[in-house]
Each structure stands twice: as structure tokens, then as C-alpha cells.
Scaffold this motif. Structure first.
Motif, short mmCIF file in Angstrom:
data_model
loop_
_atom_site.label_atom_id
_atom_site.label_comp_id
_atom_site.label_asym_id
_atom_site.label_seq_id
_atom_site.Cartn_x
_atom_site.Cartn_y
_atom_site.Cartn_z
N GLN A 1 0.49 -0.74 0.26
CA GLN A 1 0.86 0.07 -0.05
C GLN A 1 1.26 1.32 0.40
OE1 GLN A 1 -3.68 0.61 -0.23
NE2 GLN A 1 -3.40 -1.65 -0.31
N ALA B 1 -0.38 4.62 0.18
CA ALA B 1 -1.29 5.89 1.05
C ALA B 1 -0.53 6.42 1.87
CB ALA B 1 -2.76 5.09 1.60
N ASP B 2 -0.50 7.94 1.24
CA ASP B 2 0.64 8.61 2.22
C ASP B 2 2.12 8.53 1.82
OD1 ASP B 2 -1.92 9.92 3.23
OD2 ASP B 2 -1.85 8.22 5.13
N ARG B 3 1.52 8.02 0.96
CA ARG B 3 3.89 7.80 0.63
C ARG B 3 4.04 8.73 0.26
NH1 ARG B 3 3.02 6.42 5.26
NH2 ARG B 3 4.43 4.37 6.18
N ALA C 1 -0.38 6.56 -8.01
CA ALA C 1 -2.06 7.26 -7.69
C ALA C 1 -2.61 6.52 -7.53
CB ALA C 1 -2.34 8.05 -8.16
N ALA C 2 -3.22 5.53 -8.23
CA ALA C 2 -4.23 4.79 -7.75
C ALA C 2 -3.87 3.81 -6.30
CB ALA C 2 -4.64 3.26 -9.13
N ARG C 3 -2.73 3.51 -5.94
CA ARG C 3 -2.57 3.20 -4.57
C ARG C 3 -2.23 4.53 -3.49
NH1 ARG C 3 -1.73 0.42 -8.35
NH2 ARG C 3 -1.75 -2.15 -8.96
N GLY C 4 -3.01 5.22 -3.91
CA GLY C 4 -2.72 6.29 -2.79
C GLY C 4 -1.47 7.11 -2.91
N GLY C 5 -0.83 6.71 -3.69
CA GLY C 5 1.01 7.57 -3.09
C GLY C 5 1.23 8.74 -4.32
N ASP C 6 2.20 9.63 -3.91
CA ASP C 6 3.02 9.85 -4.65
C ASP C 6 3.91 9.70 -5.58
OD1 ASP C 6 1.23 12.94 -4.54
OD2 ASP C 6 2.96 13.83 -3.32
N TYR C 7 4.32 10.26 -6.55
CA TYR C 7 5.42 9.92 -7.25
C TYR C 7 6.24 10.71 -7.70
CZ TYR C 7 8.43 7.30 -10.55
OH TYR C 7 9.13 6.66 -11.53
N SER D 1 6.10 14.72 -8.50
CA SER D 1 4.97 15.35 -7.98
C SER D 1 6.17 17.00 -7.10
CB SER D 1 5.14 14.89 -6.66
OG SER D 1 3.76 15.50 -5.46
#
Ligand SMILES: NC(=O)c1ccc[n+]([C@@H]2O[C@H](COP(=O)([O-])OP(=O)(O)OC[C@H]3O[C@@H](n4cnc5c(N)ncnc54)[C@H](OP(=O)(O)O)[C@@H]3O)[C@@H](O)[C@H]2O)c1
Length: 279
Positions: free
Chosen positions: A75, A77-79, A100-106, A130
Motif C-alpha cells: 500500500q 497511501a501517504d507515501r 496514484a491509484a494506490r494512494g501515493g505521490d510519485y 510531484s
């Protein structure tokens, strides 16, 4: 700062060692065990544990397929995922969506250094993706190399990375052909390279910013040397290689482009106009 690193090959280990030395709390994971020894980082058994440990996750493995394999079950998220694996612009853009679909910033990064240079003033890392993520970690990442942010499109860092490598391969190709020519007469390649070639290449490189301006303006007029003169010069060059028993294989593609440009009626233009044959 808590930073995790996935992938402890030659480059991943250099990144980990440098971040530990800079005082960060570094968690590492590698597919094969035993690579974390002596790094001073916390080693964990799974990629998921490493992602859990830090808000900034750096991945540096063989290729993008390996990146996805490593991250497929975690996951994000918030990473912030910072991918320092070499790849193509299209791959970086796809990975942006995937993260992004897994909640992260790239963030994507192109390392312009070998492992031994990481943490030294000569190292450069190109970043894209980002902007908030880059700004949050810019200072910490400064311990690895001079950071240069190129823009929000994640494909930019790989594009510029590949362009830098292209310039490098062109220079290596010229060097190898020149060295083969000198060696064909048993000349000293070392003396030729240090005393003659490198100063000459430096002087030539100093002219390239002016070419760049001409290319952007589409202005290929020259008062230095036109394409027809260079075409004739290239014929001499290639024949001289053949006379010396040396293969001009790395020069031939350039001769082909030169011939095409002159045949198209642009013999009076400067060498910078060859770019028109490449677009
Ligand atoms: N070395 C350089 O000078 C340099 C410079 C600029 C950029 N880079 C880039 O940095 C990246 C890493 O290079 P490197 O020199 O560190 O390579 P390396 O020493 O060959 O290490 C490769 C790493 O990728 C891991 N890996 C490969 N396939 C994997 C998979 N399917 N799943 C999980 N992990 C996998 C390996 O794990 P195992 O240990 O388990 O095999 C190892 O940690 C590459 O993209 C390279 O282009 C390197």
C-alpha cells in the motif's frame, strides 16, 4: 528523517550508505538477503515492512518491471515513492498513475553519477513529478547529489537523463574511433587523448550553447563551415579509416545524415541543421 530504500544493488547501497551518514533513519530491503551488511541501516524482511517504516520510499532496482514486481502487494497511501530506477518517459508516466491509484505521490529521478560519486559535489540527480513531494524532501535528497527539478510531468527526468546519456555515447563513439585511428600507427593513445583530444573537445563543447540558440531559432546560417565542406571532409575521413585498416562504423551514421541533408539542397547551412534530418 525516516527514509526507506528498496533495492540494494551497487547504486542502492551507495544511496543507503550516504543517507545514513547524513544522519537519516534508513530502513532497507533487498530481494536477496545479505546486501544490507555494514550499511548502518535497519534491514527488514519484506518490501511492505520497508514501505510501512517511512513516508519517503526510494526504489532503485534493475528496471520498471522489477519496480512493479517489488511494489505489487504494498500500500502506498501517504507515501512518496521516489523511483531512481533507469527507464523511459512513458514508463514514468504510467507509474505515476499506478502509484496514484494506490494512494501515493510519485517522483522520478535520473541519477547522473556512478555509485562512487553519490554524496560528492560532482553528482547530479534530475527529478520530475510531484512538486510538493520534491519540495518536502529536497534538502534531505541534497545529501545524495545536487538536485535539479525539471517539472511536474514525471517523464521529464528520464527524458533528460536519456538525453544526457545520448550526448555521452556520442562523445564516447568519437573518442573510440579517434583512438583506433591513432593506434593504427602505433601512436600513444594516452598522449593523444590528454594533450590533444580532450582540450579540442572542450573547445568544441564551448560552441554548443550557440548551436542550441540557432536550433531553437531555426537559423542554420553559418560563418564557420558549411555542410558541403563537412560532407567532403567526411568522405576523406572515412577513406582514411579504410586506408588505415580501421572500421569507421560509429561515424557512418553521421555521414549518412550529412549526405541526406546536402542531397536535400541544404549544403550551405551549418552542421546544426542536421537536426532537421532527425526530427
Ligand atoms: N550503477 C550505476 O552507475 C548507475 C548509475 C545511474 C543509474 N543507475 C540505475 O540504478 C538502478 C540500479 O542499478 P545498480 O547499479 O544498483 O544495479 P545492480 O547492482 O545490478 O543491482 C540491481 C538491483 O535490482 C534488484 N532487482 C533486479 N531485479 C529485481 C526484481 N525482479 N525484483 C526485485 N529486485 C530486483 C537486485 O536485487 P538482487 O540483489 O536480489 O539481485 C539489485 O538490488 C538501475 O536502473 C540503473 O540503471 C545505476
Amino acid at each position: 528523517m525516516r527514509i526507506s530504500i528498496l533495492g540494494l544493488g551497487l547504486m542502492g547501497r551507495a544511496l543507503a550508505r550516504t543517507l545514513v551518514k547524513a544522519g537519516h533513519s534508513v530502513t532497507v530491503w533487498n530481494r536477496t538477503e545479505g546486501k544490507a551488511d555494514g550499511l548502518g541501516a535497519t534491514s527488514v524482511a519484506t518490501a511492505a515492512e520497508a514501505v510501512e517504516a517511512s513516508p519517503l520510499v526510494i526504489v532503485c532496482v534493475l528496471d520498471y518491471a522489477a519496480v512493479r514486481e517489488v511494489l505489487c502487494s504494498v500500500q502506498l497511501a501517504d507515501r512518496v515513492l521516489l523511483n531512481l530506477t533507469n527507464g523511459r518517459p512513458a514508463e514514468a508516466r504510467e507509474l505515476t498513475e499506478w502509484v496514484a491509484a494506490r494512494g501515493g505521490d510519485y517522483l522520478d529521478g535520473g541519477i547522473m553519477a556512478v555509485p562512487q560519486m553519490i554524496g560528492t559535489p560532482g553528482a547530479l540527480i534530475l527529478y520530475s513529478g510531484s512538486q510538493p513531494a520534491f519540495e518536502r524532501y529536497e534538502e534531505a535528497l541534497g545529501a545524495l547529489a545536487r538536485p535539479r527539478y525539471l517539472g511536474a510531468d514525471a517523464g521529464l527526468a528520464p527524458l533528460y537523463d536519456l538525453a544526457m546519456l545520448t550526448g555521452m555515447y556520442g562523445q564516447i563513439a568519437g573518442f573510440l574511433e579517434a583512438a583506433a585511428l591513432i593506434a593504427s600507427e602505433k601512436g600513444s593513445v594516452t598522449e593523444f587523448t590528454t594533450e590533444l583530444l580532450v582540450p579540442w573537445l572542450n573547445a568544441m563543447a564551448a560552441a554548443q550553447p550557440r548551436w542550441a540558440v540557432d536550433i531553437e531559432a531555426g537559423d542554420y546560417a553559418t560563418d564557420v563551415s558549411n555542410l558541403e565542406v563537412n560532407r567532403v571532409g567526411m568522405v576523406n575521413l572515412v577513406r582514411a579509416f579504410e586506408d588505415q585498416g580501421v572500421k569507421p562504423d560509429l561515424l557512418l551514421p553521421m555521414q549518412d545524415v550529412l549526405d541526406r541533408r546536402v542531397a536535400a539542397g541544404h549544403g550551405a547551412q551549418g552542421l546544426s541543421s542536421l537536426i532537421e534530418e532527425l526530427r
